[in-house]
Design a protein around this motif. Sequence first.
Motif, mmCIF file in Angstrom:
data_model
loop_
_atom_site.group_PDB
_atom_site.id
_atom_site.type_symbol
_atom_site.label_atom_id
_atom_site.label_comp_id
_atom_site.label_asym_id
_atom_site.label_seq_id
_atom_site.Cartn_x
_atom_site.Cartn_y
_atom_site.Cartn_z
ATOM 1 N N LEU A 158 0.944 -1.093 -0.059
ATOM 2 C CA LEU A 158 -0.091 -0.330 -0.308
ATOM 3 C C LEU A 158 0.926 1.419 -0.450
ATOM 4 O O LEU A 158 0.798 2.224 -1.048
ATOM 5 C CB LEU A 158 -1.611 -0.430 0.847
ATOM 6 N N VAL A 159 2.023 1.361 1.029
ATOM 7 C CA VAL A 159 2.771 2.172 1.107
ATOM 8 C C VAL A 159 3.757 2.830 -0.452
ATOM 9 O O VAL A 159 3.853 3.979 -0.764
ATOM 10 C CB VAL A 159 3.410 2.285 1.915
ATOM 11 N N ILE A 160 3.980 1.713 -1.005
ATOM 12 C CA ILE A 160 4.671 1.250 -1.788
ATOM 13 C C ILE A 160 4.155 2.388 -3.127
ATOM 14 O O ILE A 160 4.585 2.799 -3.943
ATOM 15 C CB ILE A 160 5.757 -0.042 -2.160
ATOM 16 N N GLY A 161 3.160 1.167 -3.356
ATOM 17 C CA GLY A 161 1.902 1.687 -4.157
ATOM 18 C C GLY A 161 1.736 3.162 -4.427
ATOM 19 O O GLY A 161 1.925 3.662 -5.935
ATOM 20 N N ARG A 162 1.042 3.615 -2.548
ATOM 21 C CA ARG A 162 1.064 5.064 -3.416
ATOM 22 C C ARG A 162 1.929 6.341 -3.292
ATOM 23 O O ARG A 162 1.850 7.279 -4.101
ATOM 24 C CB ARG A 162 0.464 5.315 -1.625
ATOM 25 N N ILE A 163 3.764 5.923 -2.658
ATOM 26 C CA ILE A 163 4.892 6.244 -2.879
ATOM 27 C C ILE A 163 5.496 6.674 -4.271
ATOM 28 O O ILE A 163 5.763 7.496 -5.095
ATOM 29 C CB ILE A 163 5.074 6.931 -1.482
ATOM 30 N N VAL A 164 6.197 5.108 -4.142
ATOM 31 C CA VAL A 164 7.206 4.793 -5.574
ATOM 32 C C VAL A 164 6.250 4.102 -6.231
ATOM 33 O O VAL A 164 6.832 4.907 -8.092
ATOM 34 C CB VAL A 164 7.812 3.593 -4.846
ATOM 35 N N GLY A 165 5.024 4.137 -6.915
ATOM 36 C CA GLY A 165 4.189 3.812 -8.031
ATOM 37 C C GLY A 165 4.205 2.492 -8.078
ATOM 38 O O GLY A 165 4.528 1.615 -7.520
ATOM 39 N N GLU A 166 3.566 2.102 -9.633
ATOM 40 C CA GLU A 166 4.144 1.038 -10.227
ATOM 41 C C GLU A 166 5.116 0.097 -10.387
ATOM 42 O O GLU A 166 4.815 -1.099 -9.518
ATOM 43 C CB GLU A 166 3.286 1.213 -12.078
ATOM 44 N N THR A 167 6.377 0.667 -10.636
ATOM 45 C CA THR A 167 7.642 -0.550 -10.005
ATOM 46 C C THR A 167 8.150 -0.904 -9.100
ATOM 47 O O THR A 167 8.324 -1.792 -8.749
ATOM 48 C CB THR A 167 8.573 0.635 -10.437
ATOM 49 N N GLY A 168 7.446 0.408 -8.248
ATOM 50 C CA GLY A 168 8.025 -0.444 -6.187
ATOM 51 C C GLY A 168 6.523 -1.788 -5.859
ATOM 52 O O GLY A 168 7.101 -2.363 -5.509
ATOM 53 N N LEU A 169 5.509 -1.037 -6.876
ATOM 54 C CA LEU A 169 4.878 -2.108 -6.196
ATOM 55 C C LEU A 169 4.228 -3.325 -6.972
ATOM 56 O O LEU A 169 4.148 -4.691 -5.894
ATOM 57 C CB LEU A 169 3.346 -1.835 -6.753
ATOM 58 N N ALA A 170 5.397 -3.466 -8.130
ATOM 59 C CA ALA A 170 5.450 -4.537 -9.185
ATOM 60 C C ALA A 170 6.329 -5.874 -8.102
ATOM 61 O O ALA A 170 6.892 -6.550 -8.413
ATOM 62 C CB ALA A 170 5.669 -4.754 -10.070
ATOM 63 N N ALA A 171 7.787 -5.045 -7.876
ATOM 64 C CA ALA A 171 9.055 -5.677 -7.049
ATOM 65 C C ALA A 171 8.481 -5.752 -5.543
ATOM 66 O O ALA A 171 8.349 -6.961 -5.439
ATOM 67 C CB ALA A 171 9.855 -4.384 -6.841
ATOM 68 N N ALA A 197 11.678 -5.825 -16.206
ATOM 69 C CA ALA A 197 13.338 -5.307 -15.856
ATOM 70 C C ALA A 197 13.217 -4.678 -15.673
ATOM 71 O O ALA A 197 14.455 -4.577 -14.225
ATOM 72 C CB ALA A 197 13.365 -5.435 -17.349
ATOM 73 N N ILE A 198 12.068 -3.177 -15.233
ATOM 74 C CA ILE A 198 12.127 -2.787 -14.415
ATOM 75 C C ILE A 198 11.943 -1.983 -12.876
ATOM 76 O O ILE A 198 12.638 -0.732 -12.467
ATOM 77 C CB ILE A 198 11.096 -1.322 -15.141
ATOM 78 N N ALA A 199 11.904 -3.423 -12.735
ATOM 79 C CA ALA A 199 11.133 -3.260 -11.343
ATOM 80 C C ALA A 199 11.973 -4.235 -10.978
ATOM 81 O O ALA A 199 12.336 -4.410 -9.521
ATOM 82 C CB ALA A 199 9.823 -4.101 -11.050
ATOM 83 N N MET A 200 12.858 -4.853 -11.517
ATOM 84 C CA MET A 200 14.300 -5.737 -10.754
ATOM 85 C C MET A 200 14.570 -5.738 -10.090
ATOM 86 O O MET A 200 15.324 -6.246 -9.065
ATOM 87 C CB MET A 200 14.776 -7.062 -12.282
ATOM 88 N N LYS A 201 15.682 -4.411 -10.017
ATOM 89 C CA LYS A 201 16.166 -3.911 -8.946
ATOM 90 C C LYS A 201 15.715 -4.007 -7.619
ATOM 91 O O LYS A 201 16.074 -4.308 -6.807
ATOM 92 C CB LYS A 201 17.436 -2.454 -9.501
#
Length: 234
Positions: free
Chosen positions: A39-52, A127-131
Amino acid sequence: MKEKQDLTTGNVSKTLILFALPMLLANLLQSFYSIVDMLVIGRIVGETGLAAISNASMISFIINSICIGVTMGGTVLVAQFKGANDEQGQSETVGTLFTISLISSLIVTILGLLVYQPLFRLLNVPAIAMKDACEYMQIICYGTVFVFGYNAVCSIMKGFGDSKSPIYFIAIATLVNIVLDVILVGSLGMGTKGAAYATIFSQGASLLISIIHLKRNNLSLILRYDTLRLNEKC
């Protein structure tokens, strides 16, 4: 312990239900960590962080399941020795459980660090979320010892008939996790790494609180240094 229950008296069905419900709630709260992170990552980091986080939580679930499975047997043995009023057996079982938990946590940590990248590739993590996924999972793996330790302590308390205390511990840890998520991910901008640090710190806090509670409410011999060894009877 103050919250212990006597499972040998009264209505069996009612007693078992009352004993099991707190355990269910505690397990639900324990799984709430990943939901808060997402929830926090999705709101603050966005889709890339949420996928990770979404992909890493699958591996985290496997690790948590292993922790619960390894420590669950301690509940049965502690309960047996408690029912027999065998203090030495209780002490030896607790020492054995902590020793096995420590060894298991080291093994799972090493295996987790070795396999999380191949598993992410197998899961086709973008690939964009792998790191971000790898950074999150690496930190979570290093915190495995806290998960094993907490589940070991909870198994001991359940063996003594106390299924309520773990709810309080995990509730406190969940609140700590939420606060740290907001601070580390939001205010400090640490992204997925901040969420991982928040998770392992809150797990460590729940372990510390549960150990203090166990020490205060049980026989002093339970946490004696010389009990922390494998015992072939257990």
